[in-house]
Design a protein around this motif. Structure first.
Motif, mmCIF file in Angstrom:
data_model
loop_
_atom_site.group_PDB
_atom_site.id
_atom_site.type_symbol
_atom_site.label_atom_id
_atom_site.label_comp_id
_atom_site.label_asym_id
_atom_site.label_seq_id
_atom_site.Cartn_x
_atom_site.Cartn_y
_atom_site.Cartn_z
ATOM 1 N N SER A 99 0.825 -1.208 0.000
ATOM 2 C CA SER A 99 0.000 0.000 0.000
ATOM 3 C C SER A 99 0.858 1.256 0.000
ATOM 4 C CB SER A 99 -0.918 -0.014 1.224
ATOM 5 O OG SER A 99 -1.621 1.190 1.325
ATOM 6 N N VAL A 102 2.780 1.591 -3.459
ATOM 7 C CA VAL A 102 1.866 2.002 -4.526
ATOM 8 C C VAL A 102 1.471 3.465 -4.339
ATOM 9 C CG1 VAL A 102 -0.427 1.639 -5.509
ATOM 10 C CG2 VAL A 102 1.060 -0.308 -5.062
ATOM 11 N N THR A 106 1.785 6.661 -7.209
ATOM 12 C CA THR A 106 0.579 7.229 -7.811
ATOM 13 C C THR A 106 0.547 8.741 -7.585
ATOM 14 O OG1 THR A 106 -0.673 6.769 -5.792
ATOM 15 C CG2 THR A 106 -0.774 5.119 -7.538
ATOM 16 N N MET A 110 -2.330 8.207 -2.159
ATOM 17 C CA MET A 110 -3.348 7.180 -2.404
ATOM 18 C C MET A 110 -4.434 7.228 -1.349
ATOM 19 S SD MET A 110 -4.460 4.572 -4.190
ATOM 20 C CE MET A 110 -3.408 3.392 -4.975
ATOM 21 N N PRO A 124 -12.369 5.230 -7.846
ATOM 22 C CA PRO A 124 -11.853 3.958 -8.391
ATOM 23 C C PRO A 124 -10.597 3.462 -7.679
ATOM 24 C CG PRO A 124 -12.464 5.437 -10.171
ATOM 25 C CD PRO A 124 -12.591 6.233 -8.905
ATOM 26 N N ALA A 125 -9.820 4.374 -7.107
ATOM 27 C CA ALA A 125 -8.609 3.960 -6.395
ATOM 28 C C ALA A 125 -8.936 3.067 -5.201
ATOM 29 C CB ALA A 125 -7.819 5.183 -5.933
ATOM 30 N N TRP A 127 -11.193 0.713 -5.098
ATOM 31 C CA TRP A 127 -11.323 -0.659 -5.615
ATOM 32 C C TRP A 127 -9.961 -1.240 -5.968
ATOM 33 C CZ3 TRP A 127 -15.828 -2.769 -4.765
ATOM 34 C CH2 TRP A 127 -16.957 -1.952 -4.662
ATOM 35 N N VAL A 128 -9.089 -0.402 -6.538
ATOM 36 C CA VAL A 128 -7.746 -0.857 -6.896
ATOM 37 C C VAL A 128 -6.970 -1.242 -5.643
ATOM 38 C CG1 VAL A 128 -5.529 -0.136 -7.903
ATOM 39 C CG2 VAL A 128 -7.685 0.476 -9.033
ATOM 40 N N GLN A 129 -7.031 -0.388 -4.643
ATOM 41 C CA GLN A 129 -6.316 -0.667 -3.391
ATOM 42 C C GLN A 129 -6.855 -1.938 -2.725
ATOM 43 O OE1 GLN A 129 -3.768 1.213 -2.430
ATOM 44 N NE2 GLN A 129 -3.335 0.153 -0.522
ATOM 45 N N ALA A 131 -8.259 -4.455 -4.198
ATOM 46 C CA ALA A 131 -7.805 -5.593 -5.019
ATOM 47 C C ALA A 131 -6.331 -5.890 -4.771
ATOM 48 C CB ALA A 131 -8.049 -5.313 -6.496
ATOM 49 N N MET A 132 -5.530 -4.850 -4.520
ATOM 50 C CA MET A 132 -4.112 -5.075 -4.215
ATOM 51 C C MET A 132 -3.956 -5.844 -2.913
ATOM 52 S SD MET A 132 -1.937 -1.768 -5.471
ATOM 53 C CE MET A 132 -2.945 -0.564 -4.653
#
Length: 145
Positions: A99, A102, A106, A110, A124-125, A127-129, A131-132
């Motif tokens: 985390s 990333v 970005t 983040m 949307p970030a 959901w990306v986080q 998923a990571m």
């Protein structure tokens, strides 16, 4: 019948270890996101923070499940509980490091983007986080196999 009670006791102990790891994960997530996570999710009802917390909680559950499966050994219950705790905490550490890294790669921070809800939709970030975290859990779990 004695085996059932023994198994139930072991399940309870592993559950308590899993809960302790999830609490550590919550604290780690609180440290890397802006604001107090309890307030942001439960009082402000921030959807991005809720998505992130849900993803992390699921991810920690995956790591704990794999840690419990990997801990079954002839060394006994105490070793199994300790290894589950250790593997779970390593999972939390790796997720938190991913985390942070990333976030450095970005634009902006983040954590701030994740908490930027657009009306009734999380950024949307978030959901990306989330998923990571889940992807990292699968990697840590594979390493335990």
């Amino acid at each position: 019948m004695a085996e059932i009670f023994e198994s139930a006791g072991q399940a309870l102990l592993y559950g308590l270890v899993g809960f302790a790891v999830m609490a550590c994960g919550f604290i780690a997530l609180d440290l890397v996101t802006p604001g107090k996570l309890v307030h942001v999710v439960w009082t402000e009802r921030n959807r991005g923070a809720a998505v992130l917390l849900a993803g992390q909680t699921l991810a920690i559950g995956l790591v704990i499940a794999d840690a419990i499966a990997a801990s079954e050994s002839e060394q006994g219950l105490a070793d199994g509980l300790f290894s589950t705790l250790l593997y779970g905490l390593v999972g939390v550490l790796v997720m938190t490091l991913v985390s942070v890294v990333v976030s450095l790669m970005t634009p902006g921070r983040m954590g701030h983007a994740v908490l930027d809800d657009n009306g009734d939709r999380p950024h949307p970030a978030a959901w990306v986080q989330a998923a990571m975290y889940i992807g990292t859990a699968f990697m840590v779990g594979a390493a335990l196999a």
